[in-house]
Design an enzyme around this catalytic site. Structure first.
Site, mmCIF file in Angstrom:
data_model
loop_
_atom_site.group_PDB
_atom_site.id
_atom_site.type_symbol
_atom_site.label_atom_id
_atom_site.label_comp_id
_atom_site.label_asym_id
_atom_site.label_seq_id
_atom_site.Cartn_x
_atom_site.Cartn_y
_atom_site.Cartn_z
ATOM 1 N N LEU A 70 2.369 -2.654 15.442
ATOM 2 C CA LEU A 70 2.479 -2.227 16.873
ATOM 3 C C LEU A 70 0.939 -1.594 17.294
ATOM 4 O O LEU A 70 0.723 -1.281 18.420
ATOM 5 C CB LEU A 70 3.343 -0.934 16.990
ATOM 6 C CG LEU A 70 4.972 -1.343 16.842
ATOM 7 C CD1 LEU A 70 5.921 -0.237 16.759
ATOM 8 C CD2 LEU A 70 5.568 -2.351 17.866
ATOM 9 N N SER A 96 -2.205 -1.309 9.572
ATOM 10 C CA SER A 96 -3.253 -1.285 10.561
ATOM 11 C C SER A 96 -4.454 -2.136 9.821
ATOM 12 O O SER A 96 -5.680 -2.187 10.575
ATOM 13 C CB SER A 96 -3.578 -0.240 11.095
ATOM 14 O OG SER A 96 -4.301 0.712 10.129
ATOM 15 N N CYS A 148 5.630 4.311 -30.148
ATOM 16 C CA CYS A 148 4.602 4.911 -29.224
ATOM 17 C C CYS A 148 4.298 6.264 -28.955
ATOM 18 O O CYS A 148 3.468 7.008 -29.466
ATOM 19 C CB CYS A 148 4.742 4.119 -27.875
ATOM 20 S SG CYS A 148 3.402 4.280 -26.606
ATOM 21 N N HIS A 170 -1.506 1.526 -4.311
ATOM 22 C CA HIS A 170 -1.897 2.949 -4.162
ATOM 23 C C HIS A 170 -1.066 3.896 -5.140
ATOM 24 O O HIS A 170 -0.973 5.039 -4.985
ATOM 25 C CB HIS A 170 -1.855 3.278 -2.731
ATOM 26 C CG HIS A 170 -2.785 2.591 -1.977
ATOM 27 N ND1 HIS A 170 -2.592 2.540 -0.770
ATOM 28 C CD2 HIS A 170 -4.008 1.983 -2.218
ATOM 29 C CE1 HIS A 170 -3.679 1.716 0.025
ATOM 30 N NE2 HIS A 170 -4.356 1.499 -1.118
ATOM 31 N N GLN A 182 0.835 -1.022 0.111
ATOM 32 C CA GLN A 182 -0.078 -0.069 0.158
ATOM 33 C C GLN A 182 1.079 1.370 0.090
ATOM 34 O O GLN A 182 0.455 2.259 -0.098
ATOM 35 C CB GLN A 182 -0.940 -0.008 1.102
ATOM 36 C CG GLN A 182 -1.761 -1.332 1.556
ATOM 37 C CD GLN A 182 -2.151 -1.329 2.882
ATOM 38 O OE1 GLN A 182 -3.369 -0.833 2.957
ATOM 39 N NE2 GLN A 182 -1.640 -2.233 3.429
#
Length: 322
Positions: free
Chosen positions: A290, A269, A230, A192, A172
């Site tokens: 943690l 988390s 391209c 992300h 992430q």
């Protein structure tokens, strides 16, 4: 642009960032030793292992996380609360002064004037900082993404991938440290975006740079694709709050988790959906973080310790050097 604070400043305003300011907890040495032994046992008995990483694996490099005690969103929430208190105080001060001045004006028939104290309070109120936005980035930080080296966890994961202990990494994070540490792009799902990656809008070729691309929500970078025939325009790859996850990366992430005997959720988390629910698709998953997560009760094992410490111990037990 500086660290994760600089990245956060690019994002559009979004009120519902979820739970922040989560308290950190640490397993005592005896408990930790037993948990590390169990992690090693789970690891060696699993044939297909996938890793999901969050901001917590980069904090030892000096990049702040988002929801911890000193996280980006946590500090932002504190700033907002302090701003509300200051505004309330300034409003009360203004009300009292105006009432006093009105009474004096009625008694003596003089013009109402604002004294220095009230003026200072009102000036302070109008000059209070607003929530950080992309148009007003925070002060520069010495922890620029481009000068931050990979952490022991990044290096450990890269070695575990190269030695076929881990089949896939899902991240992430936008700091580019998995690629910088040597993880092949084919073994990596970047959900992300990446501050260092720009992508061709025609052929989808990616370019990993040694500088922060800048931008958010697929803006044009001003460069063009170098593939023959391209010349497509290149765009940044950073997602804003409402942007859809990259289809191919997320589909691969889901597939790998569904096939996995074990998913290691490191430094996350698990509160950003849908990424946070990916570990639930595996036969078993372990959380190393943690702060508590919404899925701790479903995990095979939860380890409350520094991720670097856990990964160094795991690699030592496996005989993997990095």
């Amino acid at each position: 642009m500086s660290g994760s604070g600089g990245y956060a400043a690019r994002l559009s305003e979004y009120k519902n960032k979820g739970v922040v300011g989560l308290t950190e907890k640490f397993d005592n040495s005896r408990v930790l030793e037993a948990k590390l032994a169990k992690l090693h046992s789970l690891f060696v008995s699993s044939k297909s292992i996938v890793v999901l990483t969050g901001a917590g694996i980069s904090t030892s490099a000096g990049i702040p996380d988002f929801r911890g005690p000193k996280g980006i969103w946590t500090l932002e929430e504190k700033e907002k609360n302090n701003l509300k208190k200051k505004r309330k105080g300034a409003s009360e001060t203004k009300s009292k002064k105006q009432k006093k001045s009105t009474n004096e004006s009625a008694e003596f028939g003089s013009l109402v004037t604002v004294d220095d104290d009230t003026l200072s309070a009102l000036s302070a109120h109008s000059a209070l900082p607003t929530t950080t936005s992309s148009s007003s980035p925070p002060p520069p930080s010495p922890n620029l993404f481009q000068v931050v080296p990979p952490t022991p966890t990044h290096l450990a994961l890269a070695s575990l991938v190269k030695q076929n202990h881990i089949s896939h990494i899902i991240t992430q994070n936008v700091d580019g440290l998995h690629i910088r540490s040597g993880v092949p792009r084919s073994n990596l799902s970047i959900l992300h975006g990446d501050c260092f990656t720009e992508k061709c809008e025609l052929c989808s070729k990616e370019y990993f740079r040694d500088f922060d691309i800048g931008g958010v929500s697929f803006k044009l970078t001003g460069r063009h694709c170098e593939e023959p025939n391209c010349n497509g325009a290149l765009r940044d790859t950073i997602l804003d709050w409402e942007d859809e996850l990259p289809e191919e990366d997320f589909a691969l992430a889901e597939e790998k988790c569904e096939q996995a005997d074990l998913v290691l959720a490191l430094g996350t988390s698990l509160r950003i959906i849908p990424a946070g629910q990916l570990p639930l698709k595996a036969k078993k998953f372990v959380v190393v973080n943690l702060q508590v997560t919404p899925y701790d009760s479903k995990a095979e094992l939860c380890i409350a310790a520094k991720v670097d410490e856990v990964m160094v111990d795991l690699c030592s037990g496996l005989g993997v050097k990095f």
